[in-house]
Design a protein around this motif. Structure first.
Motif, mmCIF file in Angstrom:
data_model
loop_
_atom_site.group_PDB
_atom_site.id
_atom_site.type_symbol
_atom_site.label_atom_id
_atom_site.label_comp_id
_atom_site.label_asym_id
_atom_site.label_seq_id
_atom_site.Cartn_x
_atom_site.Cartn_y
_atom_site.Cartn_z
ATOM 1 N N LEU A 37 0.848 -1.185 0.000
ATOM 2 C CA LEU A 37 0.000 0.000 0.000
ATOM 3 C C LEU A 37 0.889 1.242 0.000
ATOM 4 C CD1 LEU A 37 -2.447 -1.261 2.739
ATOM 5 C CD2 LEU A 37 -2.932 -1.090 0.307
ATOM 6 N N MET A 49 -3.783 1.040 7.964
ATOM 7 C CA MET A 49 -2.929 0.002 7.369
ATOM 8 C C MET A 49 -2.366 -0.913 8.445
ATOM 9 S SD MET A 49 -0.926 1.729 4.114
ATOM 10 C CE MET A 49 0.132 2.740 5.080
ATOM 11 N N HIS A 58 4.261 -1.216 3.399
ATOM 12 C CA HIS A 58 3.688 0.126 3.392
ATOM 13 C C HIS A 58 4.686 1.070 2.757
ATOM 14 C CE1 HIS A 58 1.278 -1.070 7.230
ATOM 15 N NE2 HIS A 58 0.893 -1.718 6.157
#
Length: 129
Positions: A37, A49, A58
């Motif tokens: 992400l 997240m 991430h």
């Protein structure tokens, strides 16, 4: 599978809304453990997240990070160019050379960016997955 874009409608951009959105996204992703992400470093997105995709990689959008850097280093085009060169390199050795030049050019920016760029540059992103 690649999901380059998803939309959700919420009342505001807050942790609760982002958590809801990420829960909906997780419901449609077949292999959530293989997700990366990328966001603009909004605190609500990071909190969501961590809660919904704790094992996913991430990342931070290089463009948004550059906008923060431009505000921090007004009138320093040399620093911005070094940032982009380091961000878009694929090899760790080349990344380290660019970062050494950034360190020599503007130590304060180097100190602020080192962790972020090691985590979010192309040279390191595939190592997270």
């Amino acid at each position: 599978m690649i999901y380059p874009l998803a939309f959700g409608f919420a009342h505001s951009e807050c942790t609760e809304s982002w958590t809801w959105f990420l829960k909906q996204l997780r419901n449609v992703i077949q292999y959530p453990e293989r997700v990366m992400l990328v966001s603009d470093r909004h605190a609500g997105i990071f909190a969501g997240m961590e809660a919904i995709f704790p094992d996913a990689a991430h990342g931070v959008c290089a463009y948004h990070l550059s906008q923060n850097l431009k505000k921090f280093c007004r009138q320093r085009d040399d620093v911005i160019k070094l940032y982009f060169r380091a961000t878009y390199l694929y090899r760790v050795e080349e990344f380290n050379c660019e970062m050494a030049e950034l360190k020599a050019t503007h130590r304060k920016v180097y100190d602020e960016l080192l962790e972020a760029l090691q985590k979010y540059s192309r040279a390191f992103d595939m190592k997270q997955l």
